[in-house]
Design a protein around this motif. Structure first.
Motif, mmCIF file in Angstrom:
data_model
loop_
_atom_site.group_PDB
_atom_site.id
_atom_site.type_symbol
_atom_site.label_atom_id
_atom_site.label_comp_id
_atom_site.label_asym_id
_atom_site.label_seq_id
_atom_site.Cartn_x
_atom_site.Cartn_y
_atom_site.Cartn_z
ATOM 1 N N LEU A 117 0.555 -1.396 -0.008
ATOM 2 C CA LEU A 117 0.028 -0.335 -0.159
ATOM 3 C C LEU A 117 1.196 1.201 0.052
ATOM 4 C CD1 LEU A 117 -2.727 -1.216 2.797
ATOM 5 C CD2 LEU A 117 -3.285 -1.137 0.672
ATOM 6 N N ILE A 118 1.989 0.995 0.374
ATOM 7 C CA ILE A 118 2.508 2.637 0.874
ATOM 8 C C ILE A 118 3.614 2.574 -0.901
ATOM 9 C CG2 ILE A 118 4.986 3.663 2.231
ATOM 10 C CD1 ILE A 118 3.970 1.193 4.189
ATOM 11 N N GLU A 119 4.442 1.653 -0.887
ATOM 12 C CA GLU A 119 5.313 1.414 -2.344
ATOM 13 C C GLU A 119 4.923 0.166 -2.937
ATOM 14 O OE1 GLU A 119 10.158 2.955 -3.611
ATOM 15 O OE2 GLU A 119 9.185 3.465 -1.731
ATOM 16 N N PRO A 120 3.890 -0.199 -4.845
ATOM 17 C CA PRO A 120 4.454 -1.031 -4.485
ATOM 18 C C PRO A 120 5.924 -1.875 -5.099
ATOM 19 C CG PRO A 120 2.340 0.202 -4.838
ATOM 20 C CD PRO A 120 3.220 0.805 -4.511
ATOM 21 N N THR A 121 5.832 -2.666 -4.425
ATOM 22 C CA THR A 121 7.600 -3.164 -5.120
ATOM 23 C C THR A 121 7.162 -4.445 -5.234
ATOM 24 O OG1 THR A 121 10.073 -2.292 -5.061
ATOM 25 C CG2 THR A 121 8.869 -2.813 -2.739
ATOM 26 N N SER A 122 9.036 -4.874 -5.293
ATOM 27 C CA SER A 122 9.105 -6.552 -5.274
ATOM 28 C C SER A 122 9.566 -6.480 -3.843
ATOM 29 C CB SER A 122 10.164 -7.388 -5.739
ATOM 30 O OG SER A 122 11.471 -6.192 -5.203
ATOM 31 N N LYS A 123 9.064 -8.181 -3.346
ATOM 32 C CA LYS A 123 8.897 -8.515 -1.987
ATOM 33 C C LYS A 123 10.916 -8.662 -1.379
ATOM 34 C CE LYS A 123 4.798 -10.367 -3.267
ATOM 35 N NZ LYS A 123 5.062 -10.477 -3.953
ATOM 36 N N ALA A 124 11.654 -8.633 -2.088
ATOM 37 C CA ALA A 124 12.919 -8.115 -1.377
ATOM 38 C C ALA A 124 13.154 -6.566 -1.145
ATOM 39 C CB ALA A 124 14.356 -8.727 -2.760
ATOM 40 N N GLN A 125 12.722 -5.882 -1.319
ATOM 41 C CA GLN A 125 12.586 -4.144 -1.376
ATOM 42 C C GLN A 125 11.739 -3.996 0.065
ATOM 43 O OE1 GLN A 125 11.916 -2.881 -5.361
ATOM 44 N NE2 GLN A 125 13.964 -2.213 -5.165
ATOM 45 N N VAL A 126 10.839 -5.202 -0.418
ATOM 46 C CA VAL A 126 9.677 -4.662 1.850
ATOM 47 C C VAL A 126 10.975 -3.596 2.403
ATOM 48 C CG1 VAL A 126 8.290 -5.325 3.000
ATOM 49 C CG2 VAL A 126 8.133 -6.175 0.763
ATOM 50 N N PRO A 127 11.690 -5.100 2.792
ATOM 51 C CA PRO A 127 12.829 -4.384 4.364
ATOM 52 C C PRO A 127 13.140 -2.703 4.283
ATOM 53 C CG PRO A 127 12.871 -6.513 3.236
ATOM 54 C CD PRO A 127 12.801 -6.318 2.021
ATOM 55 N N GLY A 128 13.468 -2.281 2.981
ATOM 56 C CA GLY A 128 14.070 -1.165 2.633
ATOM 57 C C GLY A 128 12.522 -0.060 2.396
ATOM 58 N N VAL A 129 11.994 -0.361 1.852
ATOM 59 C CA VAL A 129 10.441 0.504 2.191
ATOM 60 C C VAL A 129 10.040 0.793 3.667
ATOM 61 C CG1 VAL A 129 7.932 0.785 1.477
ATOM 62 C CG2 VAL A 129 9.487 -0.465 -0.280
ATOM 63 N N LEU A 130 9.996 -0.169 4.179
ATOM 64 C CA LEU A 130 9.629 -0.606 5.748
ATOM 65 C C LEU A 130 11.067 0.642 6.851
ATOM 66 C CD1 LEU A 130 7.781 -3.726 5.998
ATOM 67 C CD2 LEU A 130 7.081 -1.079 5.617
ATOM 68 N N GLY A 131 11.966 0.750 6.095
ATOM 69 C CA GLY A 131 13.445 1.077 6.695
ATOM 70 C C GLY A 131 13.578 2.447 6.820
ATOM 71 N N ASP A 132 13.309 2.407 5.899
ATOM 72 C CA ASP A 132 13.053 4.485 5.305
ATOM 73 C C ASP A 132 11.706 4.935 5.817
ATOM 74 O OD1 ASP A 132 15.066 4.303 3.078
ATOM 75 O OD2 ASP A 132 13.860 4.008 1.711
ATOM 76 N N LEU A 133 11.168 4.075 6.408
ATOM 77 C CA LEU A 133 9.482 5.372 7.347
ATOM 78 C C LEU A 133 10.235 4.930 8.966
ATOM 79 C CD1 LEU A 133 6.114 4.057 5.184
ATOM 80 C CD2 LEU A 133 7.603 6.126 5.534
ATOM 81 N N GLY A 134 11.238 4.043 9.558
ATOM 82 C CA GLY A 134 11.541 3.922 10.976
ATOM 83 C C GLY A 134 10.942 2.749 11.790
ATOM 84 N N LEU A 135 10.889 1.776 9.896
ATOM 85 C CA LEU A 135 10.062 0.758 11.035
ATOM 86 C C LEU A 135 11.070 -0.508 11.184
ATOM 87 C CD1 LEU A 135 7.240 0.481 9.167
ATOM 88 C CD2 LEU A 135 7.085 2.105 11.491
ATOM 89 N N GLU A 136 10.627 -1.346 12.258
ATOM 90 C CA GLU A 136 11.937 -2.998 12.020
ATOM 91 C C GLU A 136 11.235 -4.205 11.425
ATOM 92 O OE1 GLU A 136 11.903 -3.751 15.734
ATOM 93 O OE2 GLU A 136 12.221 -1.649 16.301
ATOM 94 N N PRO A 137 11.998 -3.659 9.845
ATOM 95 C CA PRO A 137 11.432 -4.500 9.020
ATOM 96 C C PRO A 137 12.329 -6.041 9.288
ATOM 97 C CG PRO A 137 12.712 -3.615 7.750
ATOM 98 C CD PRO A 137 12.618 -3.040 9.202
ATOM 99 N N VAL A 138 11.264 -7.224 8.663
ATOM 100 C CA VAL A 138 11.649 -8.515 9.245
ATOM 101 C C VAL A 138 12.821 -8.643 7.994
ATOM 102 C CG1 VAL A 138 9.761 -9.878 9.651
ATOM 103 C CG2 VAL A 138 10.295 -9.672 7.951
ATOM 104 N N THR A 139 13.241 -9.867 7.640
ATOM 105 C CA THR A 139 14.697 -10.098 6.897
ATOM 106 C C THR A 139 14.093 -10.500 4.961
ATOM 107 O OG1 THR A 139 14.659 -12.332 7.303
ATOM 108 C CG2 THR A 139 16.203 -10.413 8.691
ATOM 109 N N VAL A 140 14.284 -9.852 4.221
ATOM 110 C CA VAL A 140 13.942 -10.946 3.324
ATOM 111 C C VAL A 140 13.716 -12.282 2.893
ATOM 112 C CG1 VAL A 140 14.400 -11.274 0.779
ATOM 113 C CG2 VAL A 140 15.012 -8.729 1.667
ATOM 114 N N ARG A 141 14.962 -12.895 3.716
ATOM 115 C CA ARG A 141 14.165 -14.458 3.642
ATOM 116 C C ARG A 141 13.178 -14.727 4.733
ATOM 117 N NH1 ARG A 141 19.259 -18.667 6.510
ATOM 118 N NH2 ARG A 141 17.704 -20.902 6.285
#
Length: 523
Positions: free
Chosen positions: A116-140
């Motif tokens: 919803l925030i920024e449609p992108t690949s699954k591998a880039q999800v941690p980067g999207v959430l990290g840029d918002l100051g959130l604590e993302p899980v790993t790509v694995r």
């Protein structure tokens, strides 16, 4: 406090004192490079001034640095956190029961909300959430969640939660809308699922057929996936029957486009005791309206509705006697070989149909003149190698402009002709949901290769679409505007000479309206 533009384009924030018309810098708080940092520095300044005033230090000149000491404070932004945005998205996700449906799978939620925030690949999800100051899980961890998605039946659990949400919020499920679309792949080879098939965009990439069942407001209830070369008409029965069985539904009205109109489909829906409203192909109009044309010619009035019958099969017996001026009242017992048909006439549709026919006629003439290559062009017939304009077909098409037909098995005592037409017009909601999933949520192109990964991807998109539609319905604002309004509002932690201060964002009118809507009773 004073704001000063620097040579680099940043905005410097200073605490100043004024005495005898002369301003002196008491403390330089730092430089801001965007509105969030600026608001944070201003908040730091307000807190420092309030603290000094609370200590009785109203004479700011006494706070000026001693001779030989720098008046520049060491100010750094340590972190930014889009707290408001995440709270709104997470809150909607939980209210819909999606978290409970997937057993609290944090990685799945992050994939859904990141889309919803920024449609992108699954591998880039941690980067999207990290840029918002959130604590993302790993790509694995994300990809392990995708594996659990199919293994543990997330889609079925999510569909159950969405069904429960719709029924518990008082909307009811008297009517569902169904349509299909295609999702293509950036791949050269086909496999058992990704097949080259009919594409409205004339693409030759492998694709899959996706069917979406939504409620009257476009809220998703179930999604299905089939081979790319499968006929669209064969998808409606499996998804409706699965939905019916999963939730023990006996009475339901299914609304679908004319593309779903096949004798077998309508019989199957009727045998399942389901009501249906589907669009009729215009070629049926001359037969269905034979009596009208006999008695009134091609004269229609704007908004006119003609409630009649249509054969269940094109070659079936006609149960409409054109010698009778009054249209028959359809009933399954008195008209076993027919369905009920409603035809509506609109002047707006006349204008639209006329423009389309004129464009088709011009193309046909260009093909005949050799100016364009023939490519299944309408109104062009070929005899002995010569292409000619099919004047009879063109005249027949022009006589039917403005007409739109609807086929149903709902008797008029339960739903009048106007309700049949208006119910069909709700189909724009499912079209809007498809547009959201394709564009706002970027469900395509799909880069997954294995069938389970593709199915998991569609499950993520379905959950994201549910959150988006829920927020849009609650706030009256599109998901894109909600993200745009809340994303810049960040809590900022500033380190001022070793002292950490957290500044909260100033709420904009749009953000305030969103938050107020979500805090209202029932939401």
């Amino acid at each position: 406090m004073r704001k000063v533009k620097t040579a680099s384009g940043a905005t410097a924030v200073q605490i100043v004192s004024k005495s005898g018309g002369v301003r002196r810098i008491v403390e330089h708080l730092g430089s801001a490079h965007d509105e969030t940092e600026l608001e944070a520095l201003l908040e730091v300044g307000r807190q420092k001034i309030a603290a000094w005033q609370g200590q009785g230090l109203l004479d700011l000149e006494s706070l000026e640095p001693a001779p030989g000491r720098s008046n520049l404070a060491r100010t750094t932004v340590e972190s930014k956190h889009s707290r408001l945005l995440w709270e709104v998205l997470h809150g909607a996700y939980q209210r819909l029961g999606l978290g409970e449906a997937v057993g609290g799978d944090r990685a799945f939620e992050q994939m859904v909300l990141a889309r919803l925030i920024e449609p992108t690949s699954k591998a880039q999800v941690p980067g999207v959430l990290g840029d918002l100051g959130l604590e993302p899980v790993t790509v694995r961890t994300l990809f392990r969640s995708l594996g659990r998605c199919v293994e543990r039946g997330y889609r079925e659990s999510l569909s159950g939660a969405l069904f429960e949400h719709v029924t518990n919020t008082g909307g009811g499920l008297a009517l569902c809308l169904y349509d299909v679309t295609t999702l293509y792949f950036e791949a050269e080879k086909e496999d058992d699922l990704r097949k080259v098939g009919y594409s409205k965009e004339r693409r030759v990439d492998p694709q899959v057929i996706v069917g979406l069942l939504v409620d009257q407001a476009g809220f998703p209830l179930q999604v299905g996936c089939w081979e790319g070369n499968k006929a669209e008409t064969t998808t409606i029965i499996p998804i409706v029957e699965a939905f019916q069985a999963a939730h023990g539904i006996e009475e339901l009205v299914i609304v679908a486009d004319a593309g779903m109109l096949s004798a077998a489909n309508l019989k199957s829906l009727d045998d399942a005791r389901l009501r249906f409203i589907v669009g009729a192909r215009q070629v049926r109009a001359p037969g269905d309206l034979e009596a009208h044309f006999h008695w009134a010619g091609d004269a229609f009035t704007d908004g006119q509705l003609i409630d009649t019958v249509t054969p269940k099969r094109g070659s079936g017996p006609k149960e409409r006697d054109r010698s009778l001026r009054a249209e028959p009242v359809w009933d399954p017992d008195t008209h076993p070989g027919s369905w009920r048909a409603v035809w509506a006439y609109s002047k707006k549709r006349v204008a639209r149909d006329t423009r389309t026919l004129t464009a088709q006629e011009n193309r046909a003439r260009a093909v005949i003149a050799g100016e364009k290559r023939p490519k299944g062009t309408r109104f062009v017939t070929t005899h002995a190698g010569d292409a000619t304009l099919d004047e009879a077909s063109l005249a027949r098409a022009r006589s039917l402009v403005g007409l739109k037909g609807y086929v149903t098995n709902i008797p008029s005592r339960l739903m009048d002709a106007g309700e049949v037409v208006s119910s069909y017009h709700e189909l724009w909601h499912v079209e809007q949901s498809f547009r959201m999933s394709k564009h706002d949520l970027r469900a395509r192109p799909v880069f997954h290769h294995q069938r389970d990964a593709i199915e998991a991807h569609l499950t993520v998109v379905m959950a994201a679409l549910a959150v988006a539609r829920h927020l849009q319905e609650t706030t009256g604002i599109s998901i894109k505007r909600i993200i745009r309004a809340l994303k810049p509002l960040q809590d900022v932690t500033i380190n001022l000479n070793g002292h950490k201060i957290t500044a909260q964002p100033q709420i904009t009118p749009t953000a305030a309206s969103i938050l107020k809507s979500l805090q209202s009773p029932g939401h």
